[in-house]
Design an enzyme around this catalytic site. Structure first.
Site, PDB file in Angstrom:
ATOM      1  N   HIS A  13       5.841 -15.317  36.723  1.00  0.00           N
ATOM      2  CA  HIS A  13       7.145 -14.960  36.398  1.00  0.00           C
ATOM      3  C   HIS A  13       7.881 -13.937  37.219  1.00  0.00           C
ATOM      4  CE1 HIS A  13      10.827 -13.782  33.728  1.00  0.00           C
ATOM      5  NE2 HIS A  13      11.018 -14.825  34.355  1.00  0.00           N
ATOM      6  N   ASN A  52      12.500 -10.626  29.261  1.00  0.00           N
ATOM      7  CA  ASN A  52      13.632 -11.762  28.847  1.00  0.00           C
ATOM      8  C   ASN A  52      13.578 -11.551  27.291  1.00  0.00           C
ATOM      9  OD1 ASN A  52      14.199 -12.265  31.373  1.00  0.00           O
ATOM     10  ND2 ASN A  52      13.336 -14.283  31.268  1.00  0.00           N
TER      11      ASN A  52
HETATM   12  N1  LIG Z   1      17.860 -17.416  37.811  1.00  0.00           N
HETATM   13  C1  LIG Z   1      17.050 -16.468  37.431  1.00  0.00           C
HETATM   14  O1  LIG Z   1      17.342 -15.023  37.221  1.00  0.00           O
HETATM   15  C2  LIG Z   1      15.377 -16.557  37.061  1.00  0.00           C
HETATM   16  C3  LIG Z   1      14.586 -15.455  37.052  1.00  0.00           C
HETATM   17  C4  LIG Z   1      13.200 -15.715  36.833  1.00  0.00           C
HETATM   18  C5  LIG Z   1      12.822 -16.925  36.580  1.00  0.00           C
HETATM   19  N2  LIG Z   1      13.903 -17.899  36.623  1.00  0.00           N
HETATM   20  C6  LIG Z   1      13.251 -19.398  36.452  1.00  0.00           C
HETATM   21  O2  LIG Z   1      13.140 -19.841  37.544  1.00  0.00           O
HETATM   22  C7  LIG Z   1      13.286 -21.396  37.535  1.00  0.00           C
HETATM   23  C8  LIG Z   1      14.278 -22.023  38.417  1.00  0.00           C
HETATM   24  O3  LIG Z   1      15.498 -21.369  38.209  1.00  0.00           O
HETATM   25  P1  LIG Z   1      16.471 -21.062  39.195  1.00  0.00           P
HETATM   26  O4  LIG Z   1      17.522 -19.912  38.828  1.00  0.00           O
HETATM   27  O5  LIG Z   1      16.130 -20.829  40.518  1.00  0.00           O
HETATM   28  O6  LIG Z   1      17.401 -22.592  39.143  1.00  0.00           O
HETATM   29  P2  LIG Z   1      18.482 -23.049  40.364  1.00  0.00           P
HETATM   30  O7  LIG Z   1      19.047 -24.118  39.639  1.00  0.00           O
HETATM   31  O8  LIG Z   1      18.922 -22.184  41.121  1.00  0.00           O
HETATM   32  O9  LIG Z   1      17.235 -24.093  41.191  1.00  0.00           O
HETATM   33  C9  LIG Z   1      16.646 -25.000  40.876  1.00  0.00           C
HETATM   34  C10 LIG Z   1      16.013 -25.929  41.963  1.00  0.00           C
HETATM   35  O10 LIG Z   1      15.295 -26.826  41.742  1.00  0.00           O
HETATM   36  C11 LIG Z   1      15.458 -28.175  42.384  1.00  0.00           C
HETATM   37  N3  LIG Z   1      14.909 -29.291  41.494  1.00  0.00           N
HETATM   38  C12 LIG Z   1      15.478 -29.748  40.434  1.00  0.00           C
HETATM   39  N4  LIG Z   1      14.401 -30.813  40.149  1.00  0.00           N
HETATM   40  C13 LIG Z   1      13.375 -30.975  41.142  1.00  0.00           C
HETATM   41  C14 LIG Z   1      12.396 -31.507  41.223  1.00  0.00           C
HETATM   42  N5  LIG Z   1      11.944 -32.193  40.514  1.00  0.00           N
HETATM   43  N6  LIG Z   1      11.373 -31.135  42.471  1.00  0.00           N
HETATM   44  C15 LIG Z   1      11.839 -30.327  43.187  1.00  0.00           C
HETATM   45  N7  LIG Z   1      12.991 -29.440  43.047  1.00  0.00           N
HETATM   46  C16 LIG Z   1      13.644 -29.563  41.943  1.00  0.00           C
HETATM   47  C17 LIG Z   1      17.139 -28.062  42.261  1.00  0.00           C
HETATM   48  O11 LIG Z   1      17.576 -28.813  43.395  1.00  0.00           O
HETATM   49  C18 LIG Z   1      17.269 -26.597  42.562  1.00  0.00           C
HETATM   50  O12 LIG Z   1      17.647 -26.232  43.928  1.00  0.00           O
HETATM   51  C19 LIG Z   1      13.760 -21.473  36.077  1.00  0.00           C
HETATM   52  O13 LIG Z   1      12.465 -21.829  35.390  1.00  0.00           O
HETATM   53  C20 LIG Z   1      14.103 -20.274  35.499  1.00  0.00           C
HETATM   54  O14 LIG Z   1      14.239 -19.923  34.083  1.00  0.00           O
HETATM   55  C21 LIG Z   1      15.215 -17.766  36.936  1.00  0.00           C
END
Ligand SMILES: NC(=O)c1ccc[n+]([C@@H]2O[C@H](COP(=O)([O-])OP(=O)(O)OC[C@H]3O[C@@H](n4cnc5c(N)ncnc54)[C@H](O)[C@@H]3O)[C@@H](O)[C@H]2O)c1
Length: 603
Positions: free
Chosen positions: A155, A205
């Protein structure tokens, strides 16, 4: 820890060195993770769903690198080298060479399970597969592979290239070797790993999101504007970013996914995402990445916020141009700090104590504090003499008759304050403003003790008042808006940041800060993590200047307990019940630094 009973093979078939990394999903997090890994010289392959998404992912990475070049943190040659290590595509087979694959698709369990099935089908047998989930059960994802013993949570925090923390989440079947390899890899890319169990929200979180959600609730309910809530937490609690701006940075849609998942496990209404969040997400206003969330941004991905209908005009300095004299009633720590601040801003200050020695002691204290500035050459001796010369001590309340503003800072006792307000109301000029520094009592009750409730409000300074920038300007249902404007101008004139909020226990800062501290104690007493690990997680994952236990030791555990009790009384929120461990420590006299022992021991 039980040993794995299933999975492909034994630990000696697990990679022991990560030489290529695969990433699935190149959104906010995937792009940041790709950048930080490539910066460390390791080739990265990412997979997205469509060619357009691949282009968008590359544009996100290149945009971030270009910003570093513009800020002169990278040369163009370094940028090209880093970018050259990252390739994107739509074919999962591209991940066949990777030793570690990090999944970063949206926070939806079914989507992640499906992604893991595909990754497992293409990854080398000895590769480690990690999820960047913030809140979903890693085990429920791991079982969608043939190698659950090689799956763990990895994470990262947002922005991934900057935040140092990595929570490594081990499930009940994660192989020890996998955790070791992941830990070494995290360290090799300059991160600080903390190993935790598979519980939703992990450390950071679970402590962060109820706080963010509560801040959203304040804005949604009109208690304070988003700009004031953000300013309050930056200037009153020293946080690097306000909670609403952080919600936009996390992504409003991601936020909802995380909260839903944590709520499923803990069933506490504080984890139920506020309705405004789903509305914004459904409208496509997903935050900074979309250029619009709670705030509007110059362009998608930009951190530059545009003013909107919430942006308040600066206060008119003319409203207090003829204010000369401020009265401060009280001789304690807060009174002394406020006297210093007002005198330094050029006001004549009358400090009223019940005994003259106490009031004169305040002046002596201010002199001492100013002398330290003179010693550091931040003030001249002449300036110091002039400032101290503006302060007078008195025991007569009648001496305050000619003050433009009186700030009451006596004991936190409603009856004492009401009596004082009644007297001041009789003594002061009709146009004078009365204020209280109370941090918990209903201000309207002080106001109603006077004959001029429309001229009464709260001025909540933070300790040490001479240093802390924030002042919460607390208006009651009787406060005249014209008086509020005057007080805003006064707060500007004394060099502080004023935020407006209503008359409730805890105002903005304490209502957001203390339940988070109490939650940290509950996490500690559940043995999920140690105080050091929790402090590290909040400092390195969220950029907090101090961890919750370090902060409670400074504030005092008795004060923390008292504030929680008041918040519980005001909101009747069951989860505001003070943690039993906090009570026990207070009963044992372990009050924090002042007692030599709190959560930590001081020598
Ligand atoms: N945003 C944050 O602050 C944060 C921090 C730590 C962890 N996370 C975790 O990271 C993960 C991603 O979050 P994010 O904020 O980057 O989301 P996001 O919406 O910015 O990005 C997700 C990406 O995944 C792609 N995607 C969707 N389905 C897919 C598939 N089957 N194969 C390949 N690509 C696919 C989408 O096109 C998109 O570009 C989540 O699990 C979230 O909880 C987020």
């Amino acid at each position: 820890m039980p040993k794995p009973t299933k999975g492909i093979a034994v630990s000696d078939q697990i990679v022991d060195n990560i030489e290529q990394v695969g990433i699935v999903g190149c959104g906010t997090m995937g792009a940041g993770i790709a950048e930080v890994i490539a910066r460390n010289g390791i080739p990265v392959r990412f997979v997205e769903q469509t060619d357009e998404a691949v282009e968008a992912g590359l544009a996100r990475i290149h945009g971030a690198l270009d910003r570093q070049v513009r800020r002169e943190r990278l040369t163009t040659a370094e940028r090209d080298e880093i970018a050259g290590r990252i390739r994107g595509g739509t074919d999962m087979a591209d991940l066949g060479e990777a030793d570690l694959i990090v999944e970063a698709v949206p926070e939806l369990l079914a989507l992640k399970q499906q992604a893991f099935e595909q990754i497992d089908a293409h990854a080398r047998p000895n590769a480690i597969i990690a999820t960047n989930t913030s809140s979903l059960p890693v085990m429920d994802i791991a079982v969608h592979t043939r190698r659950p013993n090689r799956v763990l949570g990895f994470h990262f925090f947002n922005p991934a290239p900057i935040m140092k923390l990595i929570e490594l989440v081990r499930t009940v079947v994660t192989d020890d070797t996998v955790v070791d390899v992941a830990r070494r890899f995290a360290e090799s890319i300059g991160k600080v790993p903390v190993v935790v169990g598979d519980r939703r929200g992990f450390i950071a979180n679970q402590l962060l999101f109820p706080y963010l959600n509560q801040a959203v609730w304040m804005v949604e309910g009109g208690y304070a504007t988003k700009e004031d809530v953000d300013a309050a937490m930056r200037f009153g609690a020293g946080l690097p970013m306000g909670p609403i701006a952080l919600t936009d940075l996390v992504g409003v849609d991601t936020f909802v996914g995380i909260m839903d998942a944590i709520h499923d496990q803990f069933d506490d209404t504080r984890f139920a995402p506020r309705p405004i969040l789903a509305q914004l997400a459904d409208a496509g206003f997903t935050g900074r990445k979309a250029g619009q969330g709670f705030y509007s941004y110059e362009e998608p991905g930009s951190s530059r916020m545009l003013p909107d209908e919430d942006t308040r005009e600066p206060a008119d300095p003319g409203l207090v141009a003829d204010w000369r004299r401020v009265g401060v009633v009280g001789t304690g720590t807060m009174a002394a700090g406020i006297v210093e601040v007002c005198a330094r801003a050029g006001f004549e200050v009358l400090v009223r104590g019940r005994a003259l020695e106490r009031a004169e002691g305040v002046i002596a204290g201010v002199s001492k504090s100013l002398q330290r500035l003179v010693d550091k050459e931040r003030l001249t001796t002449d300036e110091m003499v002039a400032i101290v010369g503006r302060i007078r001590a008195t025991i007569e309340l009648d001496d305050l008759a000619d003050c433009d503003l009186v700030i009451e800072a006596v004991a936190e006792d409603l009856a004492i304050k009401q009596e004082l307000f009644a007297e001041l109301s009789r003594i002061l000029r009709p146009d004078a403003v009365l204020s209280t520094t109370t941090s918990s009592l209903p201000i309207v009750r002080c106001a109603m003790a006077t004959e001029r409730p429309e001229q009464v409000l709260g001025l909540h300074f933070f300790n040490p008042a001479a240093i802390m920038k924030l002042v919460e300007i607390v208006t009651t249902v009787r406060t005249d808006p014209a008086v509020t404007e005057q007080v805003r101008a006064f707060v500007d004139r004394i060099g502080k940041v004023g935020v407006l909020c209503g008359d409730r226990s805890g105002f903005i800062v304490n209502t957001l800060l203390f339940p988070y501290l109490n939650d940290a104690v509950k996490m500690l007493e559940s043995h999920y993590a140690t105080a050091e690990e929790i402090d590290t997680a909040m400092k390195l994952g969220c950029g907090y200047p101090m961890g919750p236990f370090e902060l409670m030791d400074v504030v005092g555990l008795d004060i923390t307990l008292a504030i929680m009790e008041r918040l519980k009384g005001e909101y009747r929120q069951p989860s505001y019940e003070a943690a039993p461990l906090l009570r026990n420590l207070v009963d044992a006299g372990f009050l924090g630094r002042k007692a030599g022992r709190g959560f930590y021991v001081y020598t």
